[in-house]
Write a protein that holds these residues in place. Structure first.
Motif, short mmCIF file in Angstrom:
data_model
loop_
_atom_site.label_atom_id
_atom_site.label_comp_id
_atom_site.label_asym_id
_atom_site.label_seq_id
_atom_site.Cartn_x
_atom_site.Cartn_y
_atom_site.Cartn_z
N GLY A 50 30.22 -14.33 43.69
CA GLY A 50 31.01 -13.25 43.87
C GLY A 50 31.13 -12.65 45.82
N ARG A 51 30.84 -13.84 46.12
CA ARG A 51 31.22 -12.83 47.47
C ARG A 51 32.63 -14.68 47.99
NH1 ARG A 51 27.41 -16.37 51.03
NH2 ARG A 51 26.21 -17.64 49.79
N LEU A 52 32.98 -13.96 49.14
CA LEU A 52 33.70 -14.77 49.89
C LEU A 52 32.33 -16.06 50.75
CD1 LEU A 52 36.62 -13.44 51.52
CD2 LEU A 52 36.46 -15.29 49.19
N LEU A 53 33.13 -17.80 50.73
CA LEU A 53 32.48 -18.48 51.36
C LEU A 53 33.03 -18.71 52.60
CD1 LEU A 53 31.65 -20.85 49.16
CD2 LEU A 53 29.91 -19.75 50.11
N ILE A 54 34.11 -18.00 52.87
CA ILE A 54 35.53 -18.36 53.71
C ILE A 54 36.03 -16.92 53.86
CG2 ILE A 54 36.52 -18.76 55.13
CD1 ILE A 54 35.90 -22.45 54.09
N SER A 55 36.09 -16.36 54.79
CA SER A 55 36.62 -14.96 55.00
C SER A 55 38.06 -15.12 54.47
CB SER A 55 36.66 -14.30 56.13
OG SER A 55 37.46 -14.89 57.23
N ASN A 56 39.17 -14.44 54.31
CA ASN A 56 40.62 -14.39 54.21
C ASN A 56 41.02 -14.53 55.74
OD1 ASN A 56 40.15 -14.05 51.06
ND2 ASN A 56 40.55 -12.34 51.69
N THR A 57 40.86 -13.94 56.00
CA THR A 57 40.68 -14.56 57.90
C THR A 57 40.59 -15.81 58.81
OG1 THR A 57 40.48 -11.83 58.33
CG2 THR A 57 41.24 -13.45 59.55
N VAL A 58 39.97 -16.49 58.26
CA VAL A 58 39.23 -17.14 58.54
C VAL A 58 40.31 -18.13 58.70
CG1 VAL A 58 38.01 -18.96 58.58
CG2 VAL A 58 36.78 -16.71 59.50
N TRP A 59 40.44 -18.32 56.64
CA TRP A 59 41.38 -19.01 56.14
C TRP A 59 42.74 -19.66 56.06
CZ3 TRP A 59 40.25 -23.23 53.23
CH2 TRP A 59 41.35 -24.17 52.57
N ASN A 60 43.69 -17.89 56.49
CA ASN A 60 44.18 -17.45 57.13
C ASN A 60 45.16 -18.13 58.35
OD1 ASN A 60 45.96 -16.72 54.68
ND2 ASN A 60 44.65 -14.99 55.13
N THR A 61 44.36 -18.30 58.89
CA THR A 61 44.51 -18.48 60.92
C THR A 61 44.12 -19.99 60.51
OG1 THR A 61 43.24 -16.83 61.23
CG2 THR A 61 43.45 -18.11 62.84
N PHE A 62 43.49 -20.43 59.81
CA PHE A 62 43.75 -21.92 59.68
C PHE A 62 44.65 -22.62 58.82
CE2 PHE A 62 42.03 -25.37 56.67
CZ PHE A 62 42.39 -26.14 57.06
N LEU A 63 45.32 -22.41 57.79
CA LEU A 63 46.64 -22.39 57.22
C LEU A 63 47.37 -21.77 57.86
CD1 LEU A 63 45.68 -22.36 53.61
CD2 LEU A 63 45.57 -24.43 54.95
N GLY A 64 47.20 -20.76 58.74
CA GLY A 64 48.86 -20.46 59.99
C GLY A 64 49.83 -20.58 58.45
N THR A 65 50.64 -20.62 59.28
CA THR A 65 52.23 -20.78 59.04
C THR A 65 52.64 -21.79 58.07
OG1 THR A 65 53.31 -20.38 60.72
CG2 THR A 65 53.18 -18.17 59.74
N SER A 66 52.44 -22.50 58.44
CA SER A 66 52.65 -24.01 58.08
C SER A 66 52.82 -24.28 56.48
CB SER A 66 51.98 -25.55 59.22
OG SER A 66 51.83 -26.97 58.43
N ILE A 67 53.56 -25.04 56.08
CA ILE A 67 53.52 -25.35 54.36
C ILE A 67 53.43 -27.11 54.25
CG2 ILE A 67 55.33 -23.71 54.37
CD1 ILE A 67 57.48 -25.35 53.77
N HIS A 68 52.55 -26.91 55.09
CA HIS A 68 52.55 -28.91 55.32
C HIS A 68 50.56 -29.19 55.50
CE1 HIS A 68 56.81 -29.57 55.56
NE2 HIS A 68 57.01 -29.12 56.14
N HIS A 69 50.03 -28.04 55.01
CA HIS A 69 48.62 -28.93 55.04
C HIS A 69 48.35 -29.35 53.68
CE1 HIS A 69 49.26 -25.16 51.89
NE2 HIS A 69 48.40 -25.55 51.76
N ARG A 70 47.76 -29.88 53.92
CA ARG A 70 47.13 -31.52 52.60
C ARG A 70 46.02 -31.56 52.56
NH1 ARG A 70 49.12 -32.91 58.02
NH2 ARG A 70 47.69 -34.59 58.20
N VAL A 71 45.68 -32.08 51.11
CA VAL A 71 44.34 -31.68 50.28
C VAL A 71 44.04 -33.25 49.77
CG1 VAL A 71 43.24 -31.04 48.65
CG2 VAL A 71 44.75 -29.32 49.57
#
Length: 175
Positions: free
Chosen positions: A88-109
Protein backbone atom coordinates in the motif's frame (compact mmCIF):
# COMPACT_ATOMS: atom_id res chain seq x y z
CA UNK A 1 -10.93 -13.63 -35.51
CA UNK A 2 -11.66 -11.63 -32.38
CA UNK A 3 -12.40 -7.91 -32.42
CA UNK A 4 -11.44 -6.73 -28.95
CA UNK A 5 -12.02 -3.00 -29.20
CA UNK A 6 -12.07 -1.28 -32.56
CA UNK A 7 -12.09 2.36 -33.60
CA UNK A 8 -11.02 3.59 -30.17
CA UNK A 9 -8.44 6.00 -31.61
CA UNK A 10 -5.57 3.92 -30.18
CA UNK A 11 -3.26 1.61 -32.09
CA UNK A 12 -1.81 -1.76 -31.13
CA UNK A 13 1.79 -1.27 -30.02
CA UNK A 14 2.74 -4.83 -29.07
CA UNK A 15 1.34 -8.33 -28.59
CA UNK A 16 2.69 -10.87 -26.09
CA UNK A 17 1.49 -14.27 -24.89
CA UNK A 18 1.47 -15.77 -21.43
CA UNK A 19 -0.37 -18.85 -20.09
CA UNK A 20 -3.05 -19.09 -22.82
CA UNK A 21 -3.54 -15.36 -22.83
CA UNK A 22 -2.67 -12.68 -25.34
CA UNK A 23 -1.69 -9.31 -23.95
CA UNK A 24 -2.64 -6.62 -26.44
CA UNK A 25 -0.79 -3.45 -25.56
CA UNK A 26 -2.06 -0.19 -26.98
CA UNK A 27 -0.70 3.23 -26.05
CA UNK A 28 -3.25 3.85 -23.31
CA UNK A 29 -4.75 0.50 -22.43
CA UNK A 30 -3.92 -3.18 -22.01
CA UNK A 31 -6.39 -5.85 -23.10
CA UNK A 32 -5.96 -9.42 -21.88
CA UNK A 33 -7.55 -11.97 -24.17
CA UNK A 34 -8.14 -15.51 -22.94
CA UNK A 35 -7.49 -18.10 -25.67
CA UNK A 36 -7.53 -21.23 -23.48
CA UNK A 37 -10.76 -22.72 -24.78
CA UNK A 38 -12.78 -23.07 -27.94
CA UNK A 39 -14.03 -19.51 -27.62
CA UNK A 40 -11.67 -16.57 -27.14
CA UNK A 41 -12.90 -13.78 -24.91
CA UNK A 42 -11.77 -10.49 -23.43
CA UNK A 43 -10.70 -11.31 -19.88
CA UNK A 44 -9.57 -7.89 -18.73
CA UNK A 45 -9.28 -4.22 -19.68
CA UNK A 46 -6.65 -2.15 -17.89
CA UNK A 47 -6.73 1.58 -18.56
CA UNK A 48 -3.47 3.54 -18.19
CA UNK A 49 -1.50 0.28 -18.52
CA UNK A 50 -0.47 0.65 -22.17
CA UNK A 51 3.03 1.11 -23.56
CA UNK A 52 4.57 3.52 -26.05
CA UNK A 53 7.00 1.13 -27.73
CA UNK A 54 7.44 -2.65 -28.09
CA UNK A 55 10.69 -2.53 -26.09
CA UNK A 56 8.81 -1.36 -22.98
CA UNK A 57 7.65 -4.93 -22.19
CA UNK A 58 9.43 -8.25 -21.70
CA UNK A 59 8.95 -11.84 -20.56
CA UNK A 60 10.32 -13.05 -17.24
CA UNK A 61 10.16 -16.26 -15.19
CA UNK A 62 7.35 -14.59 -13.24
CA UNK A 63 5.23 -13.34 -16.16
CA UNK A 64 5.16 -10.27 -18.39
CA UNK A 65 6.70 -7.00 -17.09
CA UNK A 66 6.24 -3.57 -18.66
CA UNK A 67 6.75 0.08 -17.78
CA UNK A 68 5.00 3.35 -18.56
CA UNK A 69 4.69 6.75 -16.91
CA UNK A 70 2.16 5.41 -14.41
CA UNK A 71 4.22 2.50 -13.13
CA UNK A 72 6.06 -0.75 -13.73
CA UNK A 73 3.73 -3.74 -13.90
CA UNK A 74 3.80 -7.52 -13.69
CA UNK A 75 1.13 -9.79 -15.15
CA UNK A 76 1.56 -13.24 -13.57
CA UNK A 77 -1.29 -15.00 -15.37
CA UNK A 78 -4.03 -13.85 -13.04
CA UNK A 79 -3.20 -10.38 -11.66
CA UNK A 80 -1.68 -7.10 -12.80
CA UNK A 81 0.55 -5.75 -10.02
CA UNK A 82 2.31 -2.37 -9.89
CA UNK A 83 5.89 -3.15 -8.86
CA UNK A 84 6.34 0.46 -7.72
CA UNK A 85 3.98 -0.28 -4.81
CA UNK A 86 4.40 -2.64 -1.87
CA UNK A 87 2.04 -3.03 1.05
CA UNK A 88 0.00 0.00 0.00
CA UNK A 89 2.95 2.39 -0.22
CA UNK A 90 5.02 3.72 -3.09
CA UNK A 91 8.59 2.41 -3.34
CA UNK A 92 9.44 5.05 -5.94
CA UNK A 93 7.51 8.32 -5.96
CA UNK A 94 5.51 9.35 -9.02
CA UNK A 95 7.74 12.41 -9.37
CA UNK A 96 10.98 10.38 -9.40
CA UNK A 97 9.50 7.80 -11.81
CA UNK A 98 8.13 10.44 -14.22
CA UNK A 99 11.40 12.39 -14.12
CA UNK A 100 13.28 9.16 -14.88
CA UNK A 101 11.10 8.20 -17.83
CA UNK A 102 10.66 11.81 -18.95
CA UNK A 103 8.86 12.48 -22.18
CA UNK A 104 10.88 9.95 -24.19
CA UNK A 105 8.82 7.11 -25.57
CA UNK A 106 11.85 4.87 -26.00
CA UNK A 107 12.49 3.49 -22.52
CA UNK A 108 13.35 -0.20 -22.60
CA UNK A 109 12.60 -3.11 -20.29
CA UNK A 110 14.66 -6.28 -20.08
CA UNK A 111 15.10 -9.28 -17.81
CA UNK A 112 18.32 -10.76 -16.42
CA UNK A 113 17.38 -14.38 -15.61
CA UNK A 114 20.69 -15.06 -13.82
CA UNK A 115 20.04 -12.40 -11.18
CA UNK A 116 16.24 -12.50 -11.57
CA UNK A 117 16.20 -8.74 -12.16
CA UNK A 118 14.05 -6.50 -14.33
CA UNK A 119 16.03 -3.68 -15.95
CA UNK A 120 14.36 -0.43 -17.05
CA UNK A 121 16.56 1.87 -19.12
CA UNK A 122 15.84 5.49 -19.93
CA UNK A 123 15.12 6.61 -23.48
CA UNK A 124 17.55 6.60 -26.38
CA UNK A 125 19.82 9.27 -24.92
CA UNK A 126 20.05 7.96 -21.36
CA UNK A 127 22.36 5.53 -19.64
CA UNK A 128 20.47 5.60 -16.33
CA UNK A 129 18.30 2.75 -15.24
CA UNK A 130 16.26 1.18 -12.49
CA UNK A 131 16.71 -2.45 -11.44
CA UNK A 132 13.92 -4.42 -9.77
CA UNK A 133 15.04 -7.52 -7.88
CA UNK A 134 12.19 -10.04 -8.18
CA UNK A 135 13.06 -12.20 -5.11
CA UNK A 136 13.51 -9.26 -2.71
CA UNK A 137 10.88 -7.01 -4.38
CA UNK A 138 13.30 -4.07 -4.13
CA UNK A 139 14.49 -1.30 -6.45
CA UNK A 140 17.95 0.13 -7.15
CA UNK A 141 18.77 3.13 -9.35
CA UNK A 142 21.92 3.54 -11.41
CA UNK A 143 22.97 6.72 -13.19
CA UNK A 144 25.38 4.83 -15.42
CA UNK A 145 23.88 1.43 -16.14
CA UNK A 146 25.19 1.26 -19.69
CA UNK A 147 28.22 3.03 -21.11
CA UNK A 148 26.54 3.82 -24.44
CA UNK A 149 22.93 4.56 -23.71
CA UNK A 150 22.01 6.09 -27.04
CA UNK A 151 21.55 2.92 -29.08
CA UNK A 152 17.78 2.94 -28.56
CA UNK A 153 17.57 -0.78 -29.30
CA UNK A 154 15.31 -3.19 -27.48
CA UNK A 155 16.81 -5.41 -24.80
CA UNK A 156 16.64 -9.10 -25.70
CA UNK A 157 17.65 -12.38 -24.13
CA UNK A 158 20.19 -14.54 -25.95
CA UNK A 159 18.28 -17.62 -27.19
CA UNK A 160 21.25 -19.85 -26.33
CA UNK A 161 22.14 -18.91 -22.75
CA UNK A 162 19.55 -16.30 -21.70
CA UNK A 163 22.03 -13.42 -21.30
CA UNK A 164 20.48 -9.95 -21.50
CA UNK A 165 21.75 -8.22 -24.64
CA UNK A 166 21.62 -4.82 -26.33
CA UNK A 167 22.90 -3.87 -29.77
CA UNK A 168 25.44 -1.03 -29.82
CA UNK A 169 24.81 0.73 -33.11
CA UNK A 170 27.91 2.94 -32.78
CA UNK A 171 30.33 0.01 -32.54
CA UNK A 172 28.12 -2.45 -34.41
CA UNK A 173 28.49 -4.92 -31.51
CA UNK A 174 26.35 -6.70 -28.96
CA UNK A 175 26.64 -5.47 -25.34
Amino acid sequence: KLDVVVEDGDEIVHLMEHLYRILQFKHNVLYIINVSGEIEYLEGTFKHKGINNPGAACKTDFGIVWANNFGCYLYDGSNVTNLLEKGGRLLISNTVWNTFLGTSIHHRVGYNPFKRQVIILQGTSGSAGFVFNMPTQSWTKSNSMVTDGDSGCNLINDPVDGSLLAFDDGNNTID
